[in-house]
Write a protein that holds these residues in place. Structure first.
Motif, PDB file in Angstrom:
ATOM      1  N   GLU A  92      -0.281  -6.446   2.217  1.00  0.00           N
ATOM      2  CA  GLU A  92      -0.956  -5.652   3.248  1.00  0.00           C
ATOM      3  C   GLU A  92      -0.528  -4.184   3.161  1.00  0.00           C
ATOM      4  O   GLU A  92      -1.348  -3.281   3.331  1.00  0.00           O
ATOM      5  CB  GLU A  92      -0.642  -6.206   4.649  1.00  0.00           C
ATOM      6  N   PRO A 110     -10.008   2.734 -10.460  1.00  0.00           N
ATOM      7  CA  PRO A 110     -10.483   1.878  -9.369  1.00  0.00           C
ATOM      8  C   PRO A 110      -9.316   1.426  -8.483  1.00  0.00           C
ATOM      9  O   PRO A 110      -8.216   1.185  -8.963  1.00  0.00           O
ATOM     10  CB  PRO A 110     -11.105   0.683 -10.104  1.00  0.00           C
ATOM     11  N   LYS A 111      -9.602   1.335  -7.180  1.00  0.00           N
ATOM     12  CA  LYS A 111      -8.532   1.001  -6.239  1.00  0.00           C
ATOM     13  C   LYS A 111      -7.929  -0.376  -6.506  1.00  0.00           C
ATOM     14  O   LYS A 111      -6.727  -0.577  -6.357  1.00  0.00           O
ATOM     15  CB  LYS A 111      -9.064   1.081  -4.809  1.00  0.00           C
ATOM     16  N   ALA A 112      -8.776  -1.319  -6.916  1.00  0.00           N
ATOM     17  CA  ALA A 112      -8.247  -2.658  -7.183  1.00  0.00           C
ATOM     18  C   ALA A 112      -7.220  -2.601  -8.321  1.00  0.00           C
ATOM     19  O   ALA A 112      -6.171  -3.253  -8.258  1.00  0.00           O
ATOM     20  CB  ALA A 112      -9.378  -3.619  -7.535  1.00  0.00           C
ATOM     21  N   ASP A 113      -7.533  -1.770  -9.339  1.00  0.00           N
ATOM     22  CA  ASP A 113      -6.596  -1.641 -10.459  1.00  0.00           C
ATOM     23  C   ASP A 113      -5.312  -0.955 -10.010  1.00  0.00           C
ATOM     24  O   ASP A 113      -4.210  -1.323 -10.427  1.00  0.00           O
ATOM     25  CB  ASP A 113      -7.230  -0.839 -11.599  1.00  0.00           C
ATOM     26  N   ALA A 161      -2.085  -2.650   0.015  1.00  0.00           N
ATOM     27  CA  ALA A 161      -3.542  -2.577   0.153  1.00  0.00           C
ATOM     28  C   ALA A 161      -3.906  -1.426   1.093  1.00  0.00           C
ATOM     29  O   ALA A 161      -4.829  -0.649   0.807  1.00  0.00           O
ATOM     30  CB  ALA A 161      -4.095  -3.906   0.673  1.00  0.00           C
ATOM     31  N   ASP A 162      -3.178  -1.257   2.187  1.00  0.00           N
ATOM     32  CA  ASP A 162      -3.451  -0.149   3.108  1.00  0.00           C
ATOM     33  C   ASP A 162      -3.196   1.195   2.441  1.00  0.00           C
ATOM     34  O   ASP A 162      -3.945   2.153   2.641  1.00  0.00           O
ATOM     35  CB  ASP A 162      -2.577  -0.273   4.368  1.00  0.00           C
ATOM     36  N   TRP A 209     -13.195  -3.489  -2.781  1.00  0.00           N
ATOM     37  CA  TRP A 209     -13.585  -2.100  -3.006  1.00  0.00           C
ATOM     38  C   TRP A 209     -14.707  -2.106  -4.030  1.00  0.00           C
ATOM     39  O   TRP A 209     -14.450  -2.445  -5.204  1.00  0.00           O
ATOM     40  CB  TRP A 209     -12.411  -1.284  -3.540  1.00  0.00           C
ATOM     41  N   VAL A 229      -3.169   1.925  -0.882  1.00  0.00           N
ATOM     42  CA  VAL A 229      -4.184   2.171  -1.909  1.00  0.00           C
ATOM     43  C   VAL A 229      -5.488   2.596  -1.243  1.00  0.00           C
ATOM     44  O   VAL A 229      -6.195   3.501  -1.707  1.00  0.00           O
ATOM     45  CB  VAL A 229      -4.387   0.894  -2.766  1.00  0.00           C
ATOM     46  N   VAL A 236      -9.804  -8.079  -4.458  1.00  0.00           N
ATOM     47  CA  VAL A 236      -8.428  -8.501  -4.709  1.00  0.00           C
ATOM     48  C   VAL A 236      -8.081  -9.526  -3.641  1.00  0.00           C
ATOM     49  O   VAL A 236      -8.347  -9.311  -2.454  1.00  0.00           O
ATOM     50  CB  VAL A 236      -7.447  -7.314  -4.657  1.00  0.00           C
ATOM     51  N   LEU A 283      -4.021  -1.093  -7.075  1.00  0.00           N
ATOM     52  CA  LEU A 283      -3.253  -2.072  -6.297  1.00  0.00           C
ATOM     53  C   LEU A 283      -2.457  -2.992  -7.223  1.00  0.00           C
ATOM     54  O   LEU A 283      -1.256  -3.220  -7.027  1.00  0.00           O
ATOM     55  CB  LEU A 283      -4.202  -2.882  -5.400  1.00  0.00           C
TER      56      LEU A 283
END
Lengths: 311, 363, 95
Positions: A270, A246-249, A273-274, C20, A276, C25, A251
């Motif tokens: 920022e 997952p993208k949050a992970d 985040a961009d 997401w 990822v 986050v 990041l």
């Protein structure tokens, strides 16, 4: 001029004198080495690295030299000075070369805070880069050394240097550190690989360095666009697995592994985040280098995703 | 006294000189500025003097990198102040921020590019125990000191032993006045609290302009913290230039020093700011401050020590001379704040500890 | 009137958000910390950012959002969540 344009004895004279100003990606390192017998190793590893002859502003002044007499007597005969101040050591001169490489890595990890610095290998093909963030011991250096010998350009085995203004990865092509068994793994994987002298007795056992391919060093001014974040882990005898994360992970993982994520504050968040958001993110477990190479070669460019909610 | 012909001091006096620097001069300047924690500040000076476009890109990169660290320090300090305020909800305490934390919270010029290693706050002595307890309740703990150091702080110093937050690791000093109680000079803490001024948007105060200058001077020239000597002198320079625009500041400065028993440090501060950094100080104020100058050979000696301690290029060429100057000033400042017998005891203990800490067996 | 304390995201301390799928986050400009939130805690934090609220009020709002009854279990969850947010410095007592 490249270091390889000098003879070994010319290299030695310069290292023993005013030093050589190595241009490694965006960084200039003024390097002095006060041990004549190490010149051949510097010459071998940095053969394709350009240096600057005319006076210029340098980023790091690094000197490998014997420490003051008293400390030499009870602690060891070599030390590394950063900006004139003893920074590493004293230590045994027999491991001076790997210590120097670690110190040069340390400089890039800690100083250039105009960039976001992630502990990661970076390789590129067709303008798209794979970021391989991983703590030491996960085999990322071995993996990226192998990839660099199979059609992928090596940007760095240790550091993803990210320019926040355009999220581009800047190459920092330096010798790739190989430990213990990895040295023979790479020699067997590609007998023509330019692996240097092996130094036993370091904190991490026997260490050798591989000189990156010449054309990779020559393209040090050519940044790459992040396309994939792949967290690699070598596990003996493991079957190759390649799973999306997952993208949050992803990041949180890169934030945790970066040297200056919290230092850069909002810019760090920022930027990551961009990146990822723009990348496909995976975890790779492997034991067979050729299978891992196959996974990378099968990568497809990331799909354009709907923009995330950032309100 | 003669000012040292020092590259960094020259740039601090006249930032425009940077535009004509050779690469070699840049390398020396950046090296000295790094040693004295002034790289970020040089960047802001260049910006304020509209010099950035005339400087080499590499120099700007160094400034940007150093300013990133300074910006983080400011965010951390603001957050620590926020957390202190949160911890002290319910404790009816008059909290005055000191030094770096005050400059950051009140957005004063010395905050630009400044690295702040810890947060200093001052609370009335009568409630310092309650403040200490509230901080402990909210995750601060005393840094592990040996019993001697604990006793030294609590008995002789003007502060609690340093505290550190368990999660955030930020260090905080809680003071109840600005100089040790055992010292020769006894600024009246009540007067400092009475004159303290509110900070916009925060439930804390900072010292009033004259007191802020006097505290900065006392910290540097009386309290003996010369590790950041040149940086602290530029703080004073910034404060003096900034407050000079306020009506009555110069008229009040010397009388306030008399009231707070801080004439000697003020004399030193004005002398060395004026001589080393060309800080504009009205002649009348310089003259009035001279009343507190030391007698006889003490002043020429102090001139030499301060010039050496501030002069980075000398430190670079002859480190042991610099170390000697700083050590001498350290003894001097301990002399100033402790009775002589106690002084000998403290230095012996400290010296023994230092030796054991650095001996080869203790890695 | 009601004198139970109200809590809010400090207006002075900005939050940056990315979402997401189910994951959010949030970067806290005050502490410099980055937090991953599940949908319910993200919703709670957004509600506390929009205006100061008591634990009871927040529980009602969350219950409505997830189509459940605001029972004691949800109230206890909300209280625990707010306590956690307070420790992280994400929220503060409203003046």
């Amino acid at each position: 001029m490249k270091v390889g344009d000098l003879s070994v004895s010319e290299t030695r004279d310069r290292l023993m004198g005013q030093g050589i100003r190595l241009r490694i990606g965006p960084m200039v390192t003024q390097l002095q080495v006060r041990f004549p017998n190490l010149a051949q190793h510097v010459h071998f590893l940095y053969k394709d690295t350009p240096f600057i002859d005319e006076p210029c502003i340098v980023d790091f002044e690094v000197k490998l030299a014997p420490p003051p007499a008293l400390r030499r007597w009870f602690q060891g005969g070599a030390a590394i000075y950063l900006d004139g101040i003893m920074n590493f050591g004293p230590f045994d001169p027999a491991i001076a070369m790997p210590m120097l490489e670690w110190c040069l890595n340390g400089c890039v990890f800690n100083r250039p805070n105009q960039y976001l610095i992630l502990h990661s290998a970076v390789i590129e093909r067709d303008g798209r880069a794979a970021i391989l963030p991983a703590p030491p011991g996960t085999g990322k250096s071995t993996l990226c050394a192998a990839m660099s010998l199979r059609g992928w350009r090596l940007l760095s085995d240790e550091v993803a240097m990210i320019r926040p203004s355009d999220k581009q990865l800047l190459p920092v092509p330096r010798p790739v550190g190989l430990k213990e068994g990895s040295i023979d793994v790479i020699k067997r994987f590609e007998p023509t690989a330019a692996v240097g002298h092996a130094w036993p007795g370091t904190r991490k056992g026997t260490v050798a360095h591989m000189r990156p391919p010449a054309d990779h060093v020559a393209r040090a001014d050519e940044p790459a666009t992040p396309a994939w974040i792949i967290c690699p882990r070598y596990e003996a005898d493991a079957a190759t697995t390649f799973e999306p994360i997952p993208k949050a992970d992803a990041l949180l993982y890169v934030a945790h592994d970066a040297f200056n994520y919290s230092l850069l504050g909002t810019t760090g968040f920022e930027t990551f985040a961009d990146i990822v958001d723009a990348c496909d993110c995976y975890a790779l477990v492997y034991s067979d280098l050729n299978e891992a190479v196959g996974v990378f070669n099968a990568l497809t460019p990331p799909r354009a995703t709907a923009h995330p909610d950032r309100s | 006294m003669t000012s040292p012909n020092d590259l960094l001091l020259a740039v601090l006096r006249d930032p425009a000189r940077m535009t004509a620097f050779s690469p070699d001069q840049w390398n020396r300047l950046l090296r000295y500025a790094r040693l004295t924690k002034l790289v970020a500040k040089l960047g802001y000076l260049a910006q304020e003097h509209s010099l950035l476009d005339s400087l080499p890109g590499k120099a700007r990169d160094h400034f940007t990198a150093a300013q990133a660290i300074a910006t983080q320090h400011q965010r951390i300090v603001r957050w620590e102040v926020n957390r202190v305020c949160r911890a002290l909800v319910g404790v009816d305490a008059d909290v005055v921020l000191l030094k770096g934390a005050a400059y950051v919270a009140a957005s004063l010029p010395p905050a630009r590019g400044r690295l702040v290693s810890d947060v200093d706050i001052m609370v009335p002595k009568a409630i310092i125990g309650r403040v200490e307890q509230a901080l402990i309740d909210h995750g601060w703990e005393h840094i592990n000191l040996d019993p001697y150091d604990q006793r030294y702080y609590r008995t002789w110093m003007h502060e609690l032993p340093p505290m550190r937050h368990i999660d955030r690791q930020a260090v905080m000093d809680v003071h109840h006045t600005i100089l040790p109680e055992t010292g020769r000079l006894h600024p009246d803490a009540d007067a400092l609290f009475d004159a303290a001024q509110p900070v916009e948007g925060l439930p804390v105060k900072v010292l009033c302009p004259t007191d802020m200058v006097l505290h900065s001077a006392a910290h540097l020239f009386q309290d003996g913290d010369l590790n950041n000597g040149l940086r602290d002198l530029t703080d004073l320079d910034d404060l003096l230039r900034h407050f000079a625009t306020q009506p009555d500041f110069w008229d009040q400065l010397v009388p306030r020093a008399v009231r707070l028993d801080l004439q000697r440090p003020l004399f030193y501060a004005l002398r060395y700011c004026h001589d080393l950094l060309n800080t504009p100080v009205p002649d009348g104020v310089l003259q009035a401050a001279r009343v507190a100058r030391p007698a006889g050979l003490a002043l020429p000696l102090m001139d030499r020590l301060v010039t050496m301690a501030m002069s980075v290029s000398k430190a670079h060429q002859r480190p042991w001379v610099h170390a000697w100057a700083r050590w001498t000033l350290y003894i001097r400042s301990h002399w100033l704040r402790m009775p002589p017998t106690l002084l000998a005891k403290h230095l012996t203990h400290k010296a023994l500890k230092d030796w054991f800490a650095y001996s080869p067996g203790a890695k | 009137m009601d004198d139970t304390p109200k809590w809010q995201v400090s207006p002075a301390l900005k939050l940056s958000w990315r979402t997401w799928g189910d994951d959010t986050v949030v970067y806290h400009h005050g502490s410099g910390d980055t937090h991953k939130l599940n949908p319910l805690s993200a919703q709670a934090l957004r509600l506390l950012q929009s205006q100061p609220r008591t634990a009871h009020d927040l529980t009602q709002q969350l219950a409505a959002a997830i189509g459940q009854v605001a029972d004691d279990q949800l109230l206890r969850y909300t209280e625990k969540l707010m306590d956690h947010f307070d420790q992280l410095g994400l929220i503060e007592p409203a003046a």
